[in-house]
Motif scaffolding. Structure first.
Motif, PDB file in Angstrom:
ATOM      1  N   ASN A 273       0.857  -1.192   0.000  1.00 46.74           N
ATOM      2  CA  ASN A 273       0.000   0.000   0.000  1.00 46.74           C
ATOM      3  C   ASN A 273       0.891   1.239   0.000  1.00 46.74           C
ATOM      4  O   ASN A 273       1.031   1.929   1.023  1.00 46.74           O
ATOM      5  N   PRO A 274       1.518   1.553  -1.122  1.00 47.76           N
ATOM      6  CA  PRO A 274       2.555   2.587  -1.108  1.00 47.76           C
ATOM      7  C   PRO A 274       2.096   3.956  -0.639  1.00 47.76           C
ATOM      8  O   PRO A 274       2.802   4.612   0.130  1.00 47.76           O
ATOM      9  N   LEU A 299      -1.545  -5.205  -4.963  1.00 48.04           N
ATOM     10  CA  LEU A 299      -1.617  -3.767  -4.708  1.00 48.04           C
ATOM     11  C   LEU A 299      -2.902  -3.401  -3.988  1.00 48.04           C
ATOM     12  O   LEU A 299      -3.979  -3.904  -4.323  1.00 48.04           O
ATOM     13  N   GLY A 300      -2.784  -2.540  -2.980  1.00 49.30           N
ATOM     14  CA  GLY A 300      -3.954  -2.067  -2.248  1.00 49.30           C
ATOM     15  C   GLY A 300      -3.857  -0.583  -1.984  1.00 49.30           C
ATOM     16  O   GLY A 300      -2.790   0.013  -2.075  1.00 49.30           O
ATOM     17  N   THR A 301      -4.989   0.004  -1.631  1.00 47.39           N
ATOM     18  CA  THR A 301      -5.014   1.432  -1.309  1.00 47.39           C
ATOM     19  C   THR A 301      -5.008   1.691   0.183  1.00 47.39           C
ATOM     20  O   THR A 301      -4.715   2.799   0.620  1.00 47.39           O
ATOM     21  N   ASP A 302      -5.375   0.678   1.010  1.00 46.68           N
ATOM     22  CA  ASP A 302      -5.746   0.893   2.398  1.00 46.68           C
ATOM     23  C   ASP A 302      -7.040   1.713   2.394  1.00 46.68           C
ATOM     24  O   ASP A 302      -7.678   1.896   1.363  1.00 46.68           O
ATOM     25  N   GLY A 303      -7.465   2.209   3.547  1.00 49.66           N
ATOM     26  CA  GLY A 303      -8.704   2.970   3.607  1.00 49.66           C
ATOM     27  C   GLY A 303      -8.499   4.429   3.264  1.00 49.66           C
ATOM     28  O   GLY A 303      -7.375   4.943   3.253  1.00 49.66           O
ATOM     29  N   PHE A 318       2.608   5.159  -8.120  1.00 51.07           N
ATOM     30  CA  PHE A 318       3.491   5.254  -6.955  1.00 51.07           C
ATOM     31  C   PHE A 318       4.314   3.977  -6.784  1.00 51.07           C
ATOM     32  O   PHE A 318       5.501   4.037  -6.448  1.00 51.07           O
ATOM     33  N   LEU A 319       3.687   2.828  -6.973  1.00 52.74           N
ATOM     34  CA  LEU A 319       4.390   1.564  -6.796  1.00 52.74           C
ATOM     35  C   LEU A 319       5.647   1.507  -7.657  1.00 52.74           C
ATOM     36  O   LEU A 319       6.742   1.199  -7.175  1.00 52.74           O
TER      37      LEU A 319
END
Length: 442
Positions: A273-274, A299-303, A318-319
């Motif tokens: 989650n960069p 790949l994730g965004t988080d909340g 970003f990654l």
């Protein structure tokens, strides 16, 4: 009768062995699955044709770590250290939530993800029933998990949460025509005692589900777990047996070489989650080393409370850029590697690689169609690189999940976006006292 849709003469992001390629193709949909890529079979008469001029079709993006309900906290605790952000702001705001809040927050998250081309998410939440209902109504594909916190058999709160998760799986397991699946989500090693983790492991085996958790997100977590248990978070999870189950771990910023070996040995998936890790100043996961060790990186965004956006295209950029800079290596995390993290690697992390994550006949029709008539896409020279380094998410024009069109020409077909925004604003203003001002003092 199953609806037949023809995507005619579009640029398409396609698998080519372990690589990806972009080729102009016809893509056919019949019912909830992809019927063909290329030449239409005899007898295929489409009910609907979507023309491909200046359009590109890609697999729907897969967000492998988010907390969808947290859209209601967006912008409410920014520019704070991680410990203050979580324990002094987010957790107190969660205590103010009422029944129904998580439902509306999750619907807003669905709007945002669909608008930027995400068709599937792996969601960890706190309000049983509400997120599943929202996921079912949204039309998205979702892997859902009730966040679990507990101290063992004598902790009534932990036992209640585990019972809620079990009951919810029983209620919604067949919802959404197979779009909705479940995992169990022990929140983190600092909120779940080993005795409680043993209960979660036992229940997960009974239910036949995998694990979704946070691991090694901050330096404070590393120090805390080492002091309490004499191990790293990864070492502790292997010791208690959690990693015997299919496990996707979010963040994984602070990993030793031994931790990377543990992840590879146990065939774990890491959801990096960069943006969230940068915003909370926790650092960056060792993605280069994980990929070299053969670990599946997704790949994730988080909340939206720790990222402010659920736009996986932003995360993708970003990654790739972040790890080039950190490693001083322009070949590190290529565009193709980033796109795999956002698509097929995400499907693999969630146990869905045979169903989604790539454009192949027989797979589910989970697709995003992009409008390439945008100034930042010209000239159309290297579309794969453009997806990674230039795409903004706003190009997503039509989104299809399970063969159903959820957004067409920028208009939702199932969701009332205006009503959802209105309800979430009311909830956020109520939870954050003082007319919606932040709880913290600047």
């Amino acid at each position: 009768m199953a609806l037949r849709i023809l995507l005619r003469n579009m640029q398409a992001l396609l698998p080519e062995g372990e690589l990806l390629t972009v080729k102009r193709r016809d893509v056919g949909i019949e019912g909830d699955r992809l019927a063909f890529v290329g030449q239409a079979p005899a007898g295929f008469v489409p009910d609907k044709i979507i023309a491909g001029e200046d359009r590109m079709v890609i697999p729907g993006l897969i967000n492998t770590h988010t907390h969808a309900y947290m859209t209601i906290f967006r912008g409410r605790a920014d520019d704070l250290p991680f410990q203050r952000w979580l324990f002094e702001n987010i957790l107190p705001m969660e205590e103010r939530m009422r029944p129904g809040d998580s439902y509306w927050g999750t619907l807003l998250a669905a709007c945002e993800m669909l608008r930027s081309g995400t068709t599937c998410c792996n969601d960890m939440y706190i309000s049983a029933g509400e997120n599943a209902r929202a996921a079912e109504e949204s039309g998205m594909r979702a892997v859902l998990s009730r966040g679990l916190v507990g101290g063992g058999r004598e902790d009534p709160g932990g036992i209640r949460r585990l019972k809620e998760a079990t009951a919810e799986i029983a209620e919604f397991r067949n919802a959404g025509n197979g779009r909705i699946t479940f995992r169990l989500a022990p929140h983190a090693p600092y909120t779940c005692a080993p005795e409680y983790l043993a209960l979660v492991i036992e229940r997960a085996k009974e239910l036949g589900v995998g694990i979704h958790t946070h691991l090694a997100e901050s330096r404070a977590e590393i120090a805390d777990i080492r002091e309490r248990y004499g191990a790293t978070p990864f070492g502790l999870m292997e010791r208690v047996g959690l990693l015997e189950l299919p496990t996707i771990a979010a963040h994984c910023v602070y990993m030793s070489p031994e931790d990377i070996e543990i992840a590879a040995r146990n065939r774990m998936s890491v959801a990096t989650n960069p943006v969230s890790n940068l915003k909370l100043a926790n650092g960056a996961a060792p993605v280069r080393e994980l990929l070299a060790a053969g670990v599946n990186v997704s790949l994730g965004t988080d909340g939206a409370a720790s990222n402010n956006a659920l736009n996986l295209f932003r995360e993708l950029g970003f990654l790739c850029l972040l790890h080039k800079g950190i490693n001083e290596d322009p070949t590190c995390v290529s565009a193709a590697e980033g796109l795999r993290a956002a698509t097929i690697n995400g499907a693999r992390a969630l146990g869905l690689e045979s169903e989604t994550g790539s454009i192949e006949p027989g797979k589910k029709a989970d697709l995003t169609i992009l409008n390439l008539r945008r100034t930042h896409w010209y000239p159309h020279s290297n579309l794969m690189a453009a997806l990674c380094y230039g795409a903004q998410g706003s190009e997503a024009e039509t989104v299809i999940v399970n063969g159903e069109i959820l957004m067409e020409n920028g208009q939702f077909t199932k969701l009332d976006e205006e009503r959802i925004c209105y309800e979430v604003q009311k909830i956020s203003d109520r939870i954050c006292a003082g007319g919606g001002q932040p709880l913290r003092a600047v």
